[in-house]
Write an enzyme that holds these catalytic residues in place. Sequence first.
Site, PDB file in Angstrom:
ATOM      1  CB  CYS A 119      -0.917   0.000   1.216  1.00  0.00           C
ATOM      2  SG  CYS A 119      -1.985   1.450   1.316  1.00  0.00           S
ATOM      3  CD  GLU A 172      -0.664  -2.174  -4.968  1.00  0.00           C
ATOM      4  OE1 GLU A 172       0.324  -1.681  -5.570  1.00  0.00           O
ATOM      5  OE2 GLU A 172      -0.716  -2.331  -3.742  1.00  0.00           O
TER       6      GLU A 172
END
Length: 252
Positions: A2, A104
Site C-alpha cells: 500500500c 495499487e
Amino acid sequence: MCGRYLLTLPPEVMRQIFRYREMPNFPQRYNVAPTQPIPVVIALPGGERSFRLMRWGLLPSWVKDPKGFPLLINARSEQAATKPAFRAAMRRRRCLIPADGFYEWQRAPNGKKQPFFVRRADEGPMTFAGIWETYSDPEGGEIDTAAILTTDANATLAPIHDRMPVILDDADYDRWLDVDHTTPDDLRDLMRPAEDNAVIAYPVSTRVNRVANDDPGLLEPLAETTTPAGLTEPGKPKRAKPKPDQDQLKLF
C-alpha cells in the site's frame, strides 16, 4: 503493498467510529503519500483510545541516521513479529489506520503501470492494521511514525498486485489494540487477506502518480472505450486541481 491511500471521512464521523475523546480537525485527502502526516488511532494505558497524527514511514527507536534508513511504509505481517525494525512495535505499539480505500499499481507487459482504486464493496470505511514508534533524534526532538501491515492479496486483487493491506473489522479493533493481553501470535487470524467479495478495484487515471494531485477526480473510473484492458494510459482530465492543504503537510 500500500503506497497511496485516501481518507475523506469527516472528523466527527471518525470520532464516532473509533471512539476517541479528541475532536481533531483534519482535511479530506484523496492522495495520501509516504512521509506525510496520517491520522492514527492508538490505545492509551487502561484501554482508552486516542487520536494521533503520525508520519507515514516507521522509524525504529534504534535508528541513528534517518536519512540513511529505508522508508518503511509497509510491514509484512508474516514477518513483523521477528524483524528487528518491527518486532518491538508489533508487540507493544499497535494502531488503527483509518482509510476510505487505497491505490495499487498493475504492471502491464509493456512495462507501464496502471493505477487501480480499491475500496470496500459496501462503500464503507476501511481500517488498516498498523504499528507505530516514537523516534527521538540526537537533538532531543521526537516524532511519531507508523507503518501499515500487509498480507497476501485476495483473489480480487491478485491480478493487480500480490500484496494488500491487512484490513480489520470493527469487531477486531479492541483485540488489535490490546497489547497488554494479546501477543502477535494471538492475532494471526486477523492478519489475513480480506474476503474476495469484500473489496472491488477499478482502473483510474495516472494523475494519482503525482502527489500534488489530491482531488475527488482521482477516483473517477476510466472509460472502457479508452482502457480496453484497464492497462492503457488515459489522457489528462481537464478538471481543476485544488491545492493540497499546506498546513497539514507541514506538520512533519
